[in-house]
Design an enzyme around this catalytic site. Structure first.
Site, short mmCIF file in Angstrom:
data_model
loop_
_atom_site.label_atom_id
_atom_site.label_comp_id
_atom_site.label_asym_id
_atom_site.label_seq_id
_atom_site.Cartn_x
_atom_site.Cartn_y
_atom_site.Cartn_z
N GLU A 142 1.32 -4.94 23.27
CA GLU A 142 2.25 -3.82 23.51
C GLU A 142 1.83 -3.07 24.76
OE1 GLU A 142 2.40 -1.44 19.94
OE2 GLU A 142 3.08 -3.11 18.73
N HIS A 197 7.42 0.55 18.83
CA HIS A 197 6.36 1.08 17.95
C HIS A 197 6.60 2.57 17.63
CE1 HIS A 197 1.92 0.36 16.69
NE2 HIS A 197 2.50 1.25 15.90
N ILE A 198 7.71 2.83 16.95
CA ILE A 198 8.08 4.22 16.65
C ILE A 198 8.11 4.48 15.14
CG2 ILE A 198 9.32 4.70 18.79
CD1 ILE A 198 11.96 4.07 17.21
N GLY A 199 7.36 3.66 14.38
CA GLY A 199 7.38 3.77 12.92
C GLY A 199 7.26 5.19 12.39
N GLY A 207 0.84 -1.19 0.00
CA GLY A 207 0.00 0.00 0.00
C GLY A 207 0.87 1.24 0.00
N ARG A 208 0.41 2.27 0.69
CA ARG A 208 1.18 3.53 0.73
C ARG A 208 2.59 3.30 1.28
NH1 ARG A 208 -4.32 5.42 2.43
NH2 ARG A 208 -3.85 4.01 4.13
N ILE A 209 2.67 2.68 2.48
CA ILE A 209 3.99 2.52 3.11
C ILE A 209 4.82 1.48 2.36
CG2 ILE A 209 5.23 2.03 5.27
CD1 ILE A 209 2.61 2.85 6.76
N ARG A 256 -3.87 -8.51 -1.86
CA ARG A 256 -5.02 -9.27 -2.38
C ARG A 256 -5.32 -8.83 -3.81
NH1 ARG A 256 -8.99 -7.69 2.17
NH2 ARG A 256 -7.92 -5.77 1.58
N ARG A 266 1.53 -4.64 12.25
CA ARG A 266 0.95 -4.85 13.57
C ARG A 266 1.42 -6.21 14.07
NH1 ARG A 266 0.08 -0.18 13.67
NH2 ARG A 266 -1.90 0.91 13.93
P1 NAP Z 1 -2.54 0.86 3.02
O1 NAP Z 1 -2.15 1.91 2.03
O2 NAP Z 1 -3.99 0.57 3.24
O3 NAP Z 1 -1.79 -0.48 2.60
C1 NAP Z 1 -2.08 -1.74 3.12
C2 NAP Z 1 -1.88 -2.76 2.02
O4 NAP Z 1 -2.07 -4.06 2.57
C3 NAP Z 1 -2.84 -2.60 0.84
O5 NAP Z 1 -2.11 -2.46 -0.34
C4 NAP Z 1 -3.66 -3.87 0.85
O6 NAP Z 1 -3.89 -4.29 -0.49
C5 NAP Z 1 -2.75 -4.86 1.60
N1 NAP Z 1 -3.52 -5.90 2.27
C6 NAP Z 1 -4.67 -5.80 2.97
N2 NAP Z 1 -5.06 -7.00 3.40
C7 NAP Z 1 -4.14 -7.89 2.94
C8 NAP Z 1 -4.01 -9.29 3.04
N3 NAP Z 1 -4.93 -10.02 3.67
N4 NAP Z 1 -2.94 -9.87 2.45
C9 NAP Z 1 -2.03 -9.13 1.77
N5 NAP Z 1 -2.11 -7.80 1.65
C10 NAP Z 1 -3.15 -7.18 2.23
O7 NAP Z 1 -1.96 1.18 4.46
P2 NAP Z 1 -0.57 1.89 4.82
O8 NAP Z 1 -0.81 3.33 5.06
O9 NAP Z 1 0.48 1.47 3.87
O10 NAP Z 1 -0.32 1.22 6.27
C11 NAP Z 1 -0.15 -0.18 6.36
C12 NAP Z 1 -0.17 -0.62 7.81
O11 NAP Z 1 1.02 -0.23 8.45
C13 NAP Z 1 -1.27 0.01 8.67
O12 NAP Z 1 -2.49 -0.69 8.57
C14 NAP Z 1 -0.70 -0.07 10.07
O13 NAP Z 1 -1.15 -1.25 10.72
C15 NAP Z 1 0.80 -0.13 9.85
N6 NAP Z 1 1.50 1.08 10.34
C16 NAP Z 1 2.43 0.93 11.32
C17 NAP Z 1 3.13 2.03 11.76
C18 NAP Z 1 4.18 1.90 12.84
O14 NAP Z 1 4.37 2.84 13.59
N7 NAP Z 1 4.89 0.80 12.90
C19 NAP Z 1 2.88 3.30 11.22
C20 NAP Z 1 1.92 3.41 10.23
C21 NAP Z 1 1.24 2.29 9.79
P3 NAP Z 1 -5.17 -5.18 -0.87
O15 NAP Z 1 -6.36 -4.50 -0.28
O16 NAP Z 1 -5.14 -5.25 -2.35
O17 NAP Z 1 -4.92 -6.52 -0.26
#
Ligand code: NAP
Length: 326
Positions: free
Chosen positions: A265, A284-286, A154-156, A176, A236
């Protein structure tokens, strides 16, 4: 109208709100607001400014009769009972986008630090164990032209892929659904999760926490990875079977792991994973750089103000409350 802030955030962001709203702000920055106290404050609250460490469950939602907006300073919202909020027509806001680059930076930092054993190296010096240059002292894994497999492009995930391009890495991904723009822009190759796990030197997990992704990486998946593979999780903790990860690292079925998130956590220093030399663990400092955290807090406040004014939130999770269906 009353807004509850479950953490202390900078005064300059909260002060202007005091002219319009009744503000309750928990006075500690790094200590969670106890659940019972939150329940009490929510009894007459119209909005809550929350974060990943709060449990916004059905009971809390039911006991907050005036609640109109739940605004989390995060992109993930797995700590919020979405069904209960949506059933009540409560708008849930989050902060995607503004944290993408910071989290991609941290993910790539973990990848480099873990592959090249940076923390172990520092520890050797701290313990005064550096006796001489050694031909194979603290040897790690190559990054340049290695294969990175991103689960959750996704975005990240795409931010990480852009960084990987700078190291001339081959990029595999699994979602997916396919992302044609990532394939065109980054040369990323779509593949099944099994293929990704077998081929990647670096496996990076960036899918959200959902019922479908719970423990998506477990014994079977670690068995498929290369013995030299580095596993990074900045999504997560619930997405990974921690016991299986521990076994894989201890039995050297994979080379190392870099983790920013955990099943429960915070973890304490007696967590089994911390007994292993080949783990780098972070609290958890992403998204934790000052600029990003200010943007996240500002956006979370914007979501609240829009919701309380009866407008659509800038970033809404449950769009269906506006009749847009899901
Ligand atoms: P995003 O743009 O929604 O990207 C998530 C990606 O995961 C999508 O491309 C989605 O594509 C894919 N996905 C969803 N369900 C899936 C599955 N069952 N199998 C495989 N791929 C799957 O979200 P983002 O902004 O990149 O953030 C992603 C995640 O990073 C967040 O949800 C959050 O939990 C985590 N995060 C952590 C921190 C930290 O501090 N460590 C900071 C920010 C975010 P499809 O729908 O096509 O499957």
């Amino acid at each position: 109208m009353k807004i509850v802030f479950t953490r202390k955030i900078p005064t300059e962001l909260v002060e202007p709100l005091k002219e319009k709203y009744d503000i309750f702000m928990w006075d500690r920055e790094n200590e969670p607001m106890p659940y019972e106290r939150l329940l009490q404050e929510m009894k007459d609250a119209d909005a809550v400014f929350t974060n990943v460490a709060d449990r916004i469950d059905k009971q809390l939602i039911e006991q907050s009769p005036s609640l109109k907006v739940i605004s989390t300073m995060a992109v993930g919202y797995d700590n919020i009972d979405m069904e209960a909020a949506t059933a009540r027509g409560i708008a849930v806001g989050h902060t995607p986008g503004v944290l993408t680059e910071a989290t991609a930076d941290l993910t790539f930092t973990l990848l480099v630090a873990t592959s090249r054993r940076i923390v172990e190296g520092m520890d050797v010096i701290r313990r005064n164990e550096w006796q001489s240059w050694g031909p194979f002292l603290l040897t790690g894994q190559s990054l340049y032209k290695a294969t990175i497999g991103i689960i959750g492009m996704g975005r990240i995930g795409q931010g990480v892929a852009r960084r990987a391009k700078g190291f001339d890495m081959n990029i595999l991904y699994h979602n997916r659904s396919r992302k044609p723009e990532a394939e065109a822009e980054l040369g990323a190759v779509y593949c099944s999760i099994e293929e990704l796990l077998r081929q990647s030197d670096y496996v990076v997990l960036l899918a959200p926490s959902t019922p479908e992704t719970k423990n998506m990486i477990s014994h079977e998946q670690f068995e498929m990875m290369k013995k030299t593979a580095v596993f990074i999780n900045t999504s997560r903790g619930t997405n990974v079977d921690e016991e299986a990860l521990y076994q894989a690292l201890k039995e050297e079925k994979i080379f190392a792991a870099g983790l920013d998130v955990f099943e429960t956590e915070p973890i304490s220093n007696d967590h089994p994973l911390l007994t292993l030399h080949n783990v780098i663990a972070l609290p958890h400092i992403g998204s934790a750089n000052v600029e990003t955290r200010m943007k996240m807090a500002t956006l979370a406040i914007e979501n609240i103000e829009k919701g309380l004014a009866g407008e659509r939130l800038t970033h809404i999770v449950n769009d269906e409350i506006y009749g847009n269906g899901k």
